[in-house]
Enzyme design. Structure first.
Site, mmCIF file in Angstrom:
data_model
loop_
_atom_site.group_PDB
_atom_site.id
_atom_site.type_symbol
_atom_site.label_atom_id
_atom_site.label_comp_id
_atom_site.label_asym_id
_atom_site.label_seq_id
_atom_site.Cartn_x
_atom_site.Cartn_y
_atom_site.Cartn_z
ATOM 1 N N LYS A 189 -1.073 2.697 7.236
ATOM 2 C CA LYS A 189 -1.826 1.439 7.133
ATOM 3 C C LYS A 189 -0.875 0.247 7.189
ATOM 4 O O LYS A 189 -1.119 -0.736 7.892
ATOM 5 C CB LYS A 189 -2.584 1.392 5.795
ATOM 6 C CG LYS A 189 -3.992 1.903 5.865
ATOM 7 C CD LYS A 189 -4.739 1.531 4.594
ATOM 8 C CE LYS A 189 -6.140 2.109 4.668
ATOM 9 N NZ LYS A 189 -6.900 1.913 3.444
ATOM 10 N N ASP A 246 0.857 -1.188 0.000
ATOM 11 C CA ASP A 246 0.000 0.000 0.000
ATOM 12 C C ASP A 246 0.891 1.235 0.000
ATOM 13 O O ASP A 246 2.016 1.193 0.517
ATOM 14 C CB ASP A 246 -0.917 0.010 1.246
ATOM 15 C CG ASP A 246 -2.220 0.742 0.988
ATOM 16 O OD1 ASP A 246 -3.289 0.109 1.025
ATOM 17 O OD2 ASP A 246 -2.179 1.974 0.736
ATOM 18 N N GLY A 277 -36.543 -1.315 3.887
ATOM 19 C CA GLY A 277 -35.950 -0.515 4.945
ATOM 20 C C GLY A 277 -35.564 0.852 4.431
ATOM 21 O O GLY A 277 -36.112 1.314 3.417
ATOM 22 N N CYS A 323 -19.981 0.450 -2.538
ATOM 23 C CA CYS A 323 -20.067 -0.184 -3.859
ATOM 24 C C CYS A 323 -21.361 0.067 -4.627
ATOM 25 O O CYS A 323 -21.307 0.438 -5.801
ATOM 26 C CB CYS A 323 -19.857 -1.683 -3.698
ATOM 27 S SG CYS A 323 -18.181 -2.084 -3.200
ATOM 28 N N LYS A 363 -23.915 -0.989 7.335
ATOM 29 C CA LYS A 363 -24.551 -2.274 7.651
ATOM 30 C C LYS A 363 -23.835 -2.859 8.865
ATOM 31 O O LYS A 363 -22.762 -2.368 9.246
ATOM 32 C CB LYS A 363 -24.510 -3.215 6.461
ATOM 33 C CG LYS A 363 -23.133 -3.683 6.092
ATOM 34 C CD LYS A 363 -23.254 -4.744 5.036
ATOM 35 C CE LYS A 363 -21.933 -5.415 4.804
ATOM 36 N NZ LYS A 363 -22.010 -6.538 3.923
ATOM 37 N N THR A 415 -13.190 -2.919 -8.845
ATOM 38 C CA THR A 415 -14.358 -2.850 -9.720
ATOM 39 C C THR A 415 -14.134 -1.722 -10.718
ATOM 40 O O THR A 415 -14.025 -0.553 -10.323
ATOM 41 C CB THR A 415 -15.629 -2.589 -8.893
ATOM 42 O OG1 THR A 415 -15.735 -3.630 -7.927
ATOM 43 C CG2 THR A 415 -16.868 -2.573 -9.770
HETATM 44 P P1 NAD Z 1 -10.238 0.778 0.050
HETATM 45 O O1 NAD Z 1 -10.390 2.214 -0.220
HETATM 46 O O2 NAD Z 1 -10.640 0.208 1.369
HETATM 47 O O3 NAD Z 1 -8.720 0.342 -0.189
HETATM 48 C C1 NAD Z 1 -7.959 0.749 -1.283
HETATM 49 C C2 NAD Z 1 -6.503 0.788 -0.845
HETATM 50 O O4 NAD Z 1 -5.679 1.006 -2.002
HETATM 51 C C3 NAD Z 1 -6.178 1.926 0.119
HETATM 52 O O5 NAD Z 1 -5.565 1.389 1.282
HETATM 53 C C4 NAD Z 1 -5.201 2.815 -0.661
HETATM 54 O O6 NAD Z 1 -4.241 3.428 0.164
HETATM 55 C C5 NAD Z 1 -4.578 1.809 -1.593
HETATM 56 N N1 NAD Z 1 -3.956 2.365 -2.790
HETATM 57 C C6 NAD Z 1 -4.436 3.305 -3.641
HETATM 58 N N2 NAD Z 1 -3.565 3.511 -4.644
HETATM 59 C C7 NAD Z 1 -2.521 2.685 -4.437
HETATM 60 C C8 NAD Z 1 -1.310 2.421 -5.159
HETATM 61 N N3 NAD Z 1 -1.014 3.049 -6.291
HETATM 62 N N4 NAD Z 1 -0.470 1.517 -4.654
HETATM 63 C C9 NAD Z 1 -0.738 0.863 -3.511
HETATM 64 N N5 NAD Z 1 -1.880 1.060 -2.795
HETATM 65 C C10 NAD Z 1 -2.756 1.959 -3.266
HETATM 66 O O7 NAD Z 1 -11.023 0.039 -1.123
HETATM 67 P P2 NAD Z 1 -11.800 -1.356 -1.070
HETATM 68 O O8 NAD Z 1 -13.088 -1.202 -0.362
HETATM 69 O O9 NAD Z 1 -10.860 -2.423 -0.660
HETATM 70 O O10 NAD Z 1 -12.160 -1.528 -2.623
HETATM 71 C C11 NAD Z 1 -11.171 -1.778 -3.594
HETATM 72 C C12 NAD Z 1 -11.863 -2.094 -4.906
HETATM 73 O O11 NAD Z 1 -12.649 -3.279 -4.773
HETATM 74 C C13 NAD Z 1 -12.829 -1.018 -5.384
HETATM 75 O O12 NAD Z 1 -12.795 -0.971 -6.784
HETATM 76 C C14 NAD Z 1 -14.175 -1.526 -4.920
HETATM 77 O O13 NAD Z 1 -15.237 -1.066 -5.720
HETATM 78 C C15 NAD Z 1 -14.004 -3.015 -5.095
HETATM 79 N N6 NAD Z 1 -14.854 -3.820 -4.210
HETATM 80 C C16 NAD Z 1 -15.048 -3.441 -2.911
HETATM 81 C C17 NAD Z 1 -15.830 -4.242 -2.082
HETATM 82 C C18 NAD Z 1 -16.091 -3.835 -0.657
HETATM 83 O O14 NAD Z 1 -17.000 -4.394 -0.048
HETATM 84 N N7 NAD Z 1 -15.336 -2.900 -0.087
HETATM 85 C C19 NAD Z 1 -16.400 -5.426 -2.569
HETATM 86 C C20 NAD Z 1 -16.149 -5.802 -3.873
HETATM 87 C C21 NAD Z 1 -15.371 -4.991 -4.693
#
Ligand code: NAD
Length: 473
Positions: free
Chosen positions: A35, A30, A278, A285, A345, A121
């Protein structure tokens, strides 16, 4: 296999921990140093049940770093799991994806074939974009080598749900793999072999569902895989939106939406999940992905009325809470409203697009005082939303004390066990707006509450039939 996961948020950290648990060697990278420092101490910067235990169980097979280049050079598979938040126009912000792709390219050498996997995504076409940017990264760092460094690009969308992310990742309903060449897909199938065959020992805290023997793999083109993720989330928003539409009609005609949804959900063509009426969905997302799909469709001159409606219905449900408070209290200015739950949630501290934030903001705008309690998300709310002048409480009882109304916003399990008479007793006015239909209207009325759920029609007092509840989620 050796794996790098870029991004240690909800998706990246769970993906990395699960792959390491399965036996792969994983480096989670990251750009956020604070973090990574927390992960290195195994103090997850996010709240996700069983994740710390899984990291511990993975032992030395998982490490956390801010240094991408050595991790990429040593890896067979590199996952991109960075955020793709919405731009103001609804399109996804691909800045993080682009930066990650270029850095991957800049870190690659020709010592092995690698697969770059898009887990974020991302809109249709992003696989191509990633490939182009990785090549540009290679060329920028080592001019003239762009055709010598071998790599493939795959799309592997993620379907985990926050709060049950570890179980969702170890025991998924399916694995979707999009790619255009057999070599790339072969690497992905090898990586996921233990997961597909369920050949690993379950972690103590996350047992395998009894019926799960093998996880289906759906192999598609890059474009279809990218579309599958958006279509899945869009469908779920439409399903919840449908339940809410029916709930609103139920209120007019005097039907009880929980009974109606139970009645339709048992139809195997419909299914009982995601039919809870609800105050609407939230989270990082659903809204973002439906907006992105609408935006993509718009780029091709197509307007999806159904998806647009799903968004509008959801916004309306949040406003409905305010309307219900106004119906009960008439004037909200100067009133004290208590919110039970802040996270979008249960079992998460995630506040992204949480309905509670919108409800609190609107109440404060109107001139009400807002108190709140959430078992996990209060610290995050305080830190991320200092603009919201919420009085944070130590528990539901403190929220209720002197309040003119309570709004149940998040259906945390502990709220279902609350003693309603004790809460009603300490309130200035015992009004309860049950935004998740968590309580029995009759029980709330018996406790002294003036109760309103969503789409609910309490039985008349001479109707003595037992109220059976079936978990619909
Ligand atoms: P998040 O914001 O919790 O985490 C993203 C992480 O990426 C952050 O810690 C950020 O510091 C890091 N980051 C950004 N640019 C970077 C780089 N160049 N190098 C290294 N680290 C970098 O996001 P998330 O909730 O984990 O979601 C990530 C993706 O997955 C999104 O596209 C989201 O739509 C998709 N997604 C999320 C969920 C969910 O429930 N959160 C479920 C399915 C899909």
């Amino acid at each position: 296999m050796r794996v790098t996961v870029i991004g240690t948020g909800y998706v990246g950290s769970v993906t990395g921990a699960c792959l390491a648990y399965l036996g792969h060697h994983v480096t989670c990278v990251d750009t956020d140093e604070s973090k990574i420092a927390k992960w290195q101490r195994n103090e997850p910067p996010i709240y996700e049940p069983c994740l710390a235990e899984l990291v511990t169980a993975a032992g030395k097979r998982i490490e956390f770093s801010t240094d991408l280049a050595p991790a990429v050079r040593a890896s067979d598979v590199i996952f991109i799991a960075v955020g793709t938040p919405s731009c103001p126009d609804g399109s996804p912000d691909l800045t993080y994806l682009e930066a990650a792709s270029r850095s991957i390219g800049a870190s690659m050498d020709d010592s092995r074939f690698r697969v770059v996997v898009n887990k974020s995504t991302v809109p249709v076409g992003s696989g191509n974009l990633v490939e182009t940017l990785v090549r540009e990264g290679i060329e920028e760092s080592n001019p003239g080598t762009r055709n010598q460094v071998e790599f493939g690009v795959a799309s592997n969308p993620e379907f985990l749900r926050e709060g049950s992310a570890v179980a969702d990742s170890l025991y998924p309903d399916r694995i979707v793999l999009g790619g255009s060449d057999d070599r790339t897909l072969g690497v992905m199938l090898k990586l996921y072999h233990p997961l597909v065959e369920q050949s690993f020992a379950s972690p103590a805290a996350v047992s395998r569902p009894a019926a799960l023997v093998r996880v289906p793999v759906v192999i598609t083109s890059l474009t279809s895989a990218e579309m599958i993720k958006y279509a899945a989330n869009a469908f779920l928003t439409v399903k919840i939106g449908f339940a809410n539409e029916i709930a609103n009609i139920c209120e007019h005609v005097g039907a009880e939406v929980t009974e109606v949804m139970q009645g339709i959900g048992l139809d195997s063509r419909i299914g009982s999940k995601f039919l809870n009426a609800g105050l609407g969905w939230g989270g990082s997302c659903f809204g973002k992905d439906v907006q992105a799909l609408l935006q993509t469709a718009g780029e091709y001159g197509y307007k999806s009325k159904l998806l647009q409606s799903a968004l509008e219905i959801n916004t309306a449900q949040r406003k409905l809470v305010i309307q219900k408070l106004q119906e009960k209290l008439f004037i909200l200015k100067g009133r004290t409203i208590g919110l039970l739950g802040l996270a979008f949630k249960p079992d998460t501290d995630d506040l992204r697009d949480a309905p509670a934030l919108h409800i609190a903001e609107r109440l404060i705008q109107i001139g009400a005082r807002v108190k709140a309690y959430d078992p996990i998300a209060m610290e995050a709310c305080r830190a991320l939303h200092p603009e919201l002048k919420i009085r944070y409480c130590d528990g539901p009882r403190e929220v209720a004390e002197g309040a003119d109304a309570l709004v149940l916003v998040t259906e945390w399990r502990e709220f279902a066990a609350l003693s309603l008479p004790e809460l009603a007793e300490v309130m200035a006015k015992p009004v309860l707006i049950d935004g998740r239909n968590l309580f029995h209207p009759e029980a709330a009325a018996a406790a002294g509450f003036d109760y309103a759920g969503i789409g609910r029609c309490p039985r008349p007092s001479n109707d003595k039939r037992e109220t059976k509840t079936v978990a619909l989620r």
